[in-house]
Motif scaffolding. Structure first.
Motif, mmCIF file in Angstrom:
data_model
loop_
_atom_site.group_PDB
_atom_site.id
_atom_site.type_symbol
_atom_site.label_atom_id
_atom_site.label_comp_id
_atom_site.label_asym_id
_atom_site.label_seq_id
_atom_site.Cartn_x
_atom_site.Cartn_y
_atom_site.Cartn_z
ATOM 1 N N TYR A 163 13.388 35.868 7.309
ATOM 2 C CA TYR A 163 13.227 37.253 7.776
ATOM 3 C C TYR A 163 12.244 37.434 8.931
ATOM 4 C CZ TYR A 163 15.401 37.750 3.250
ATOM 5 O OH TYR A 163 16.252 37.611 2.182
ATOM 6 N N VAL A 164 11.410 36.426 9.171
ATOM 7 C CA VAL A 164 10.364 36.535 10.193
ATOM 8 C C VAL A 164 10.639 35.463 11.249
ATOM 9 C CG1 VAL A 164 7.881 36.267 10.574
ATOM 10 C CG2 VAL A 164 8.702 37.403 8.505
ATOM 11 N N PRO A 165 10.612 35.835 12.547
ATOM 12 C CA PRO A 165 10.987 34.867 13.586
ATOM 13 C C PRO A 165 10.146 33.590 13.579
ATOM 14 C CG PRO A 165 10.845 37.084 14.507
ATOM 15 C CD PRO A 165 10.378 37.190 13.096
ATOM 16 N N GLU A 166 8.862 33.721 13.313
ATOM 17 C CA GLU A 166 7.993 32.537 13.360
ATOM 18 C C GLU A 166 7.137 32.462 12.100
ATOM 19 O OE1 GLU A 166 4.658 32.445 16.217
ATOM 20 O OE2 GLU A 166 5.419 30.463 16.791
ATOM 21 N N VAL A 167 7.299 31.396 11.347
ATOM 22 C CA VAL A 167 6.453 31.150 10.170
ATOM 23 C C VAL A 167 5.749 29.815 10.397
ATOM 24 C CG1 VAL A 167 6.375 30.803 7.675
ATOM 25 C CG2 VAL A 167 7.979 32.464 8.662
ATOM 26 N N VAL A 168 4.451 29.820 10.200
ATOM 27 C CA VAL A 168 3.643 28.636 10.495
ATOM 28 C C VAL A 168 2.822 28.268 9.271
ATOM 29 C CG1 VAL A 168 1.889 27.656 12.033
ATOM 30 C CG2 VAL A 168 3.409 29.465 12.876
ATOM 31 N N LEU A 169 2.867 27.006 8.899
ATOM 32 C CA LEU A 169 1.919 26.486 7.914
ATOM 33 C C LEU A 169 0.848 25.745 8.698
ATOM 34 C CD1 LEU A 169 4.266 25.129 5.092
ATOM 35 C CD2 LEU A 169 2.588 26.959 4.840
ATOM 36 N N SER A 170 -0.410 26.002 8.361
ATOM 37 C CA SER A 170 -1.468 25.396 9.169
ATOM 38 C C SER A 170 -2.506 24.682 8.314
ATOM 39 C CB SER A 170 -2.147 26.461 10.033
ATOM 40 O OG SER A 170 -2.935 27.303 9.225
ATOM 41 N N VAL A 171 -3.125 23.705 8.932
ATOM 42 C CA VAL A 171 -4.276 23.017 8.333
ATOM 43 C C VAL A 171 -5.370 22.929 9.390
ATOM 44 C CG1 VAL A 171 -2.896 21.619 6.739
ATOM 45 C CG2 VAL A 171 -3.440 20.720 9.009
ATOM 46 N N VAL A 172 -6.559 22.599 8.919
ATOM 47 C CA VAL A 172 -7.684 22.444 9.840
ATOM 48 C C VAL A 172 -7.842 20.955 10.153
ATOM 49 C CG1 VAL A 172 -10.150 22.881 10.137
ATOM 50 C CG2 VAL A 172 -8.745 24.507 8.904
ATOM 51 N N ASP A 173 -8.304 20.675 11.365
ATOM 52 C CA ASP A 173 -8.328 19.278 11.841
ATOM 53 C C ASP A 173 -9.392 18.400 11.187
ATOM 54 O OD1 ASP A 173 -10.567 20.324 13.021
ATOM 55 O OD2 ASP A 173 -9.944 19.955 15.094
ATOM 56 N N VAL A 174 -10.051 18.917 10.159
ATOM 57 C CA VAL A 174 -11.024 18.073 9.455
ATOM 58 C C VAL A 174 -10.351 17.166 8.416
ATOM 59 C CG1 VAL A 174 -12.988 19.638 9.759
ATOM 60 C CG2 VAL A 174 -11.512 19.903 7.771
#
Ligand code: SF4
Length: 201
Positions: A163-174
């Motif tokens: 339903y949403v054009p952009e879905v992002v799963l994110s992590v931190v670079d540590v």
């Protein structure tokens, strides 16, 4: 002392602060740092009504911003219906893109799949993945749903992508490189984008 910074500017973007509540108690959460965001006190004396959020948007010239972030000093989708009302207002009155930063627990909180309601209102959903498995997630995020919180979040990401054009799963670079690669594969399996965020204290 709690204030009512419902809408605030940070690094050229406009942010909406709907709630201080959250289903997690992440060990790194900025709510546990004394300085707030850029010195702005984001503890709310109470949660703002939708009409108060709209007024605060108007007072901050929201139509001049290309992107508005529904974020909070807490988990914004604890107030899913209010968040959608605010998104509708922004869409009806500007060309701004809308991003929601979330922990992905909204459907669990609501008790039903809320993701279809974001269609046409939300351009980007950015979800903090934080860890490569449920045990590590719960260790870091101290979720009120325990390890289920990890699976709720992944399910939300998969469903939101319809339903949403952009879905992002994110992590931190540590995170260690091998963990980041596992997280990248999790995002691929969910059919969503993956982003490694730079850690900032
Ligand atoms: S999910 Fe976000 S708001 Fe909630 S505790 Fe974690 S960092 Fe803080």
């Amino acid at each position: 002392m709690a204030a009512m910074n419902i809408v605030y500017h940070y690094q050229g973007k406009l942010y909406v602060n709907l709630t201080n509540r959250c289903t997690n108690r992440c060990k790194f959460c900025i709510r546990y740092t004394p300085s707030g965001v850029d010195g702005i006190d984001l503890w709310l004396e109470r949660e703002p009504r939708a009409d108060e959020v709209k007024k605060a948007l108007e007072e901050n010239d929201f139509t001049k911003y290309p992107e508005i972030v529904i974020c909070g000093y807490g988990e914004p989708l604890m107030r899913f219906e209010t968040a959608m009302e605010v998104c509708r207002y922004i869409k009806d009155n500007s060309t701004a893109k809308i991003r929601i930063n979330t922990n992905g627990h909204a459907s669990r909180v609501a008790g039903f799949d809320v993701t279809p309601k974001m269609e046409g209102l939300v351009d980007t959903v950015s979800i903090s993945l934080n860890a490569k498995n449920a045990a590590e997630y719960n260790e870091i995020c101290v979720c009120q749903f325990g390890e289920d919180g990890f699976y709720e979040m992944l399910d939300f990401a998969k469903k939101a992508a319809k339903y949403v054009p952009e879905v992002v799963l994110s992590v931190v670079d540590v995170l260690p490189e091998e963990d980041i690669e596992q997280c990248r594969r999790i995002a691929e399996d969910c059919g969503v984008k993956f982003r490694v965020r730079e850690y900032s204290e």
